[in-house]
Design an enzyme around this catalytic site. Structure first.
Site, short mmCIF file in Angstrom:
data_model
loop_
_atom_site.label_atom_id
_atom_site.label_comp_id
_atom_site.label_asym_id
_atom_site.label_seq_id
_atom_site.Cartn_x
_atom_site.Cartn_y
_atom_site.Cartn_z
N CYS A 40 -30.34 45.94 -12.73
CA CYS A 40 -29.28 46.05 -11.73
C CYS A 40 -29.18 47.49 -11.23
O CYS A 40 -29.43 48.44 -11.98
CB CYS A 40 -27.95 45.61 -12.33
SG CYS A 40 -26.57 45.63 -11.16
N ASP A 42 -26.59 49.03 -10.65
CA ASP A 42 -25.37 49.63 -11.18
C ASP A 42 -25.67 50.99 -11.83
O ASP A 42 -26.59 51.10 -12.66
CB ASP A 42 -24.74 48.69 -12.22
CG ASP A 42 -23.33 49.07 -12.61
OD1 ASP A 42 -23.14 50.22 -13.08
OD2 ASP A 42 -22.42 48.25 -12.47
N ARG A 44 -24.30 52.53 -14.06
CA ARG A 44 -24.03 52.62 -15.50
C ARG A 44 -25.15 52.02 -16.35
O ARG A 44 -25.05 52.03 -17.59
CB ARG A 44 -22.71 51.90 -15.81
CG ARG A 44 -21.50 52.48 -15.11
CD ARG A 44 -20.30 51.55 -15.18
NE ARG A 44 -20.53 50.32 -14.43
CZ ARG A 44 -19.66 49.31 -14.35
NH1 ARG A 44 -18.51 49.40 -15.00
NH2 ARG A 44 -19.95 48.22 -13.65
N HIS A 96 -26.39 42.75 -16.98
CA HIS A 96 -25.35 43.38 -17.80
C HIS A 96 -24.02 42.66 -17.62
O HIS A 96 -23.75 42.07 -16.57
CB HIS A 96 -25.21 44.87 -17.48
CG HIS A 96 -24.71 45.16 -16.10
ND1 HIS A 96 -23.38 45.43 -15.83
CD2 HIS A 96 -25.34 45.24 -14.90
CE1 HIS A 96 -23.23 45.66 -14.54
NE2 HIS A 96 -24.40 45.56 -13.95
N CYS A 99 -20.89 42.73 -14.44
CA CYS A 99 -21.70 43.03 -13.25
C CYS A 99 -20.89 42.79 -11.97
O CYS A 99 -20.37 41.69 -11.75
CB CYS A 99 -22.95 42.17 -13.25
SG CYS A 99 -24.02 42.43 -11.83
#
Length: 206
Positions: A40, A42, A44, A96, A99
């Site tokens: 992803c 993302d 993080r 994750h 999400c």
């Protein structure tokens, strides 16, 4: 902000050279990663960091909600390069919990490009509506949907001509599905690995 980035970069570079002289000259001459990571976008969930790997050890493709589209030329080009040029034999699809893309796929459509991108997750939500509905709350349902999205991604990668070609040639490529916990920083195996043995019905994995 940009000046801070350059400062951090120089600090990291000097520290890395002090810890391992010749590190960058070695990296510059070859790329030999063991893993291809589909993850992803993302911020993080950076692949190197969460997997404890150094630069050069993982080849990465990232997008919103780690969706595997059969028509995504970017992903397919990276996959082909990973398998056929870099000789990578361990492919990871990693989602994750928490999400944002999965969350968006469970909400009202806004009429933008994101709705088109997240359509496979909406389709999964419809297909597993009964099972998802039995979970305690919306967060649990979204986390399970994130897992289902990873499992579907593993299946879709296994179905690509790229993987089928590699397996037909006898290459021992494996496709794994992992999920990452934002709350504890731990990776978990979703036990959905697909191998040449499982596809061709062989008794022994090569």
């Amino acid at each position: 902000m940009l000046s801070d980035l350059f400062t951090r970069n120089r600090t990291w570079s000097e520290r890395r050279k002090a810890e391992e002289p010749g590190y960058f000259s070695r990296l510059a001459t070859r790329q030999n990663p063991e893993f291809f990571w589909v993850g992803c976008a993302d911020s993080r969930v950076p692949a190197n960091v969460v997997a404890g790997l150094d630069p050069g050890e993982v080849f990465v493709h990232r997008n919103v909600a780690n969706v595997v589209h059969s028509s995504d030329m970017n992903l397919l080009s990276a996959l082909e390069f990973a398998v056929e040029s870099l000789g990578i034999r361990e492919i990871i699809v990693c989602g994750h919990y928490g999400c944002g893309g999965v969350k968006a796929a469970t909400e009202e459509m806004l009429g933008g490009l994101t709705d088109h991108w997240l359509e496979p997750i909406r389709r999964l939500a419809r297909a597993y509506a009964i099972d998802l509905g039995q979970l305690a709350n919306i967060e649990a349902r979204r986390d399970r949907l994130a897992e289902l999205n990873v499992i579907e991604g593993v299946r879709r990668i296994a179905e690509t001509p790229i993987l089928q070609r590699a397996w037909t040639a006898g290459e021992p490529v494996k496709v794994h599905g992992l999920i990452y916990g934002l709350k504890d920083g731990v990776l978990a195996d979703l036990d959905c690995t697909i191998t040449r043995a499982s596809v061709f019905g062989e008794d022994v994995q090569r």
